[in-house]
Scaffold this active site. Sequence first.
Site, short mmCIF file in Angstrom:
data_model
loop_
_atom_site.label_atom_id
_atom_site.label_comp_id
_atom_site.label_asym_id
_atom_site.label_seq_id
_atom_site.Cartn_x
_atom_site.Cartn_y
_atom_site.Cartn_z
N ASP A 152 0.96 -1.23 0.05
CA ASP A 152 -0.01 -0.04 0.07
C ASP A 152 0.78 1.15 0.06
O ASP A 152 1.63 1.61 1.03
CB ASP A 152 -0.84 -0.04 1.31
CG ASP A 152 -1.89 1.09 1.29
OD1 ASP A 152 -1.86 1.95 0.41
OD2 ASP A 152 -2.82 0.97 2.14
N ASP A 220 -10.77 4.04 -1.51
CA ASP A 220 -11.32 2.84 -0.53
C ASP A 220 -12.91 2.73 -0.90
O ASP A 220 -13.68 3.71 -1.07
CB ASP A 220 -11.26 3.07 0.57
CG ASP A 220 -9.59 2.92 1.33
OD1 ASP A 220 -8.89 2.68 0.36
OD2 ASP A 220 -9.30 2.69 2.36
C1 GAL Z 1 -5.61 1.93 2.81
C2 GAL Z 1 -6.05 0.88 1.81
C3 GAL Z 1 -7.21 0.16 2.75
C4 GAL Z 1 -6.30 -0.67 3.94
C5 GAL Z 1 -5.61 0.64 4.69
C6 GAL Z 1 -5.03 0.07 5.95
O1 GAL Z 1 -4.85 2.89 2.08
O2 GAL Z 1 -6.74 1.53 0.70
O3 GAL Z 1 -7.45 -0.99 1.70
O4 GAL Z 1 -5.58 -1.49 3.41
O5 GAL Z 1 -5.12 1.43 3.79
O6 GAL Z 1 -4.52 1.17 6.61
#
Ligand code: GAL
Length: 399
Positions: A152, A220
């Site tokens: 990520d 998200d």
């Molecule tokens: C976001 C991601 C989510 C989740 C989250 C965890 O950036 O898009 O799916 O992984 O971080 O902190």
Amino acid sequence: MKIWMIRLKCFAPALIWLCWICPTTAQQNKPAALPPMGWNSWNHFRDKVDDASVRAQAEAMVSSGMRDAGYTYINIDDTWEGERDAKGNIQTNSKFPDMKALADFVHNKGLKLGIYSSPGAKTCAKYEGSLGHEMQDAQTYAAWGIDYLKYDLCGLNAVMKAAPTPEAAHQIMIDAYIKMRDALRSTGRPIVYSLCQYGVDAVWEWGASVGGNLWRTTGDISDKYARMAEIGFGQAGLGRFAGPGHWNDPDMLEVGNGKLTLGENRVHFSMWAMLAAPLLAGNDLPNMSPDVKAILTNKDVIAIDQDKLGHEGTRVYSDGEVDVWTRHLVGGAMAIAVVNAGPDRVSTHPFHLDLAKLGLHGAQQSTDLWTGKDMQLTDNIPLEIPSHDILLVRLASPK
Ligand code: GAL
């Protein structure tokens, strides 16, 4: 004949060696030949995920029939990370006392274990990221028995913002993803590589070239119908970038979460299947209702998602609030999805399916994948689809 026997004898060891390494190599180079199916902790548990809840999901994945329906990965998202030890090795935090033991537990159930990290110094939830420790982390994951990594971008955003030009920022991101790709490959373990950077810089155009088996195409998802629909119906046109081994990822499933109605859950699951999307359930599996379980384990809908052609569906036309999508399937078969996306009931807006617009001529035999019943589609057939619900049919031999 004799000469051939001698030649065969000479080449036999080489052939045996080739046969031995081929499947391994093919598997290593091509994990995710079909869109990955499994479960991910984030949508339901957020930072509350721990060893016990992951084990419970793995158990429920088996007892619910989901494993037998094709779900394989149990993926731990953000917040498992602890501090690094004196040698820089990443440790788990107290929620996960023994990741190797957890992996063994999951593997013993015939499932695979996934994990999460960031190319930045910190993850989105401000836990330890992999920056500067990529090789070490990949080795640790492999030693634990990890089979899937969601990587990520989050923590690298600040570094990218400080770059002198957009091109330089882009290169920082590319280099970071390549670095982890190479680190994962160097472990010799097949690990699915999931890029999570919310579609920045049209990731679908280059995600496969940095080793991504899937890449998030959007920000998200949430458990609200409007957000799910915005993402699902916003994917039209991206299909040409996806295929076996490299998939567009419109984010993890919210089926069974929030206040989504059964119709909305059907829309969500059907659309993800039409999109050849990864099917990563995001609900609490041990506590799901029978209706939600029936949606997640609908074999006919899963078969659309997992169709071996790997040809993502697209919108063919819209008429008011109704969207019509098709997906071409192996052997010349076809799936058609007719979605009533709007808030009004379709009975006040009669909808007639125009088969010619889908390249079809005359009456078509189909199966309704949510009722399991045969359905004959005639040209301009009037369809009664309630608001926020979907008709999903499969045509074995479209004409
Ligand atoms: C976001 C991601 C989510 C989740 C989250 C965890 O950036 O898009 O799916 O992984 O971080 O902190």
